[in-house]
Design a protein around this motif. Sequence first.
Motif, PDB file in Angstrom:
ATOM      1  N   PRO A 219       0.836  -1.205   0.000  1.00  9.93           N
ATOM      2  CA  PRO A 219       0.000   0.000   0.000  1.00  9.93           C
ATOM      3  C   PRO A 219       0.871   1.255   0.000  1.00  9.93           C
ATOM      4  O   PRO A 219       1.903   1.310   0.679  1.00  9.93           O
ATOM      5  CB  PRO A 219      -0.808  -0.124   1.300  1.00  9.93           C
ATOM      6  N   ASN A 220       0.467   2.265  -0.766  1.00 10.41           N
ATOM      7  CA  ASN A 220       1.169   3.545  -0.837  1.00 10.41           C
ATOM      8  C   ASN A 220       0.161   4.691  -0.720  1.00 10.41           C
ATOM      9  O   ASN A 220      -1.038   4.497  -0.900  1.00 10.41           O
ATOM     10  CB  ASN A 220       1.928   3.686  -2.159  1.00 10.41           C
ATOM     11  N   ARG A 221       0.697   5.898  -0.410  1.00  8.93           N
ATOM     12  CA  ARG A 221      -0.150   7.094  -0.347  1.00  8.93           C
ATOM     13  C   ARG A 221       0.271   8.079  -1.425  1.00  8.93           C
ATOM     14  O   ARG A 221       1.463   8.323  -1.658  1.00  8.93           O
ATOM     15  CB  ARG A 221      -0.048   7.776   1.012  1.00  8.93           C
ATOM     16  N   ARG A 222      -0.720   8.676  -2.063  1.00  2.00           N
ATOM     17  CA  ARG A 222      -0.454   9.732  -3.034  1.00  2.00           C
ATOM     18  C   ARG A 222      -0.238  11.062  -2.303  1.00  2.00           C
ATOM     19  O   ARG A 222      -0.433  11.173  -1.094  1.00  2.00           O
ATOM     20  CB  ARG A 222      -1.620   9.860  -4.009  1.00  2.00           C
ATOM     21  N   ARG A 223       0.125  12.042  -3.065  1.00  2.00           N
ATOM     22  CA  ARG A 223       0.372  13.363  -2.493  1.00  2.00           C
ATOM     23  C   ARG A 223      -0.873  13.950  -1.842  1.00  2.00           C
ATOM     24  O   ARG A 223      -0.801  14.685  -0.841  1.00  2.00           O
ATOM     25  CB  ARG A 223       0.871  14.314  -3.589  1.00  2.00           C
TER      26      ARG A 223
END
Length: 396
Positions: A104-108
């Motif tokens: 899982p990653n987060r966008r700006r």
Amino acid sequence: MDGSAGRGLPVLHQGVPLDRVLLRALQAVQQAVCVSDLSQPDQPVVWVNEAFERETGYPAGEVVGRNCRFLQDGLDELGIDARTPAARIRRLVEEGRDGTVVIPNRRRDGSVFVNELSLSPLTEPDGSVRFYVAVQRDVTARARAEQARDVAHREAAELSDQLQRQLVPHHLPRVPGLDVAVRYQPGTRADGTRGEVSGDFYDLWTRSDGRSFAVIGDVSGKGPRAAATTAALRWAVRGAGGGTHRPAQLLNLVAEAVHDALDERFATVAVVGLDPLEPFATVSLAGHPQLVLLPADGPARLVGHPGTLLGPFGAVDVFDTEVPFGPGDCLLLYTDGVTEAGEPGREALGEEGLLAALGGSRDPQVLADTVLRTVTEHVAGGPTDDLTLMVVRRTA
């Protein structure tokens, strides 16, 4: 190609350097790409393509010079644990191997997406690895679909397990004058894992007039649908038992009631009618294996007249067989998972093997455990079908 240009890289026709073409190609691809430099402290990103900027929302100027782990910042505050995939990424990089990790990653803008990260080392001429290329793909939709599928499967499995516990309970109600032992062993695969829930069931109850019914059955197929169909069949048997004390008549009533409900499935059922005032038991079989009578004094033998199985026909040909059943006598009811058990390439246990395994004991618990042990030894650790049995002994 006509030699080399710039830093010694080959050139294409008309003198266009290959490295310039490759850079343009990486910028043009729709998947996000970034390159990290392992030779620098904290292994920062040194290049990203435009697709990376679009997917993450971060412009290149805010990415280059930072370790890619910043895409996991704040996930723990949302209750999202990325430690396991992050550790796998570190392991791949430390060992210089390629691999794919879903993380899982987060966008700006703070939104979360599921990133399928394909890592590839760029090996130097001396065999060392300085740069790593990561190609990213947003698989959020796929991950959500898989999660929904897993939830649905888990809920179906829980429902099936609840049904199974009702169909093959560990304990049955006590019936005066009878000692009873029951066993249920789900089918196993060759690797030893459990198969899907089965269509086996057993039941024992007493009518208001003091007569009792012992029942065992097997619906074809496995899984939630088979378990639900089996539950309907069990209650149909119970309902029919209130209208007659004759097992064959009970099975005819059930056959008519469940003909449509079984659809393309079929079922085998054995019913034993017991009257505390009669020195015999009445056995009726609808396509079910013959039962085993174990007299208090005497060898075990098969009893019951095979009849038509339930499902394909609205009416069945079944017969009542009166079997001597006095104090100390036992009846063994079982599904075909017992007699059809066999290691691949080896003959099934069969009825003869079952009879040979039953020793002199007439204790229901001992007999039930003997059958389970016999099947386990016969398959020699191989796969087994669902196995269900009931032992009924008349007390003094």
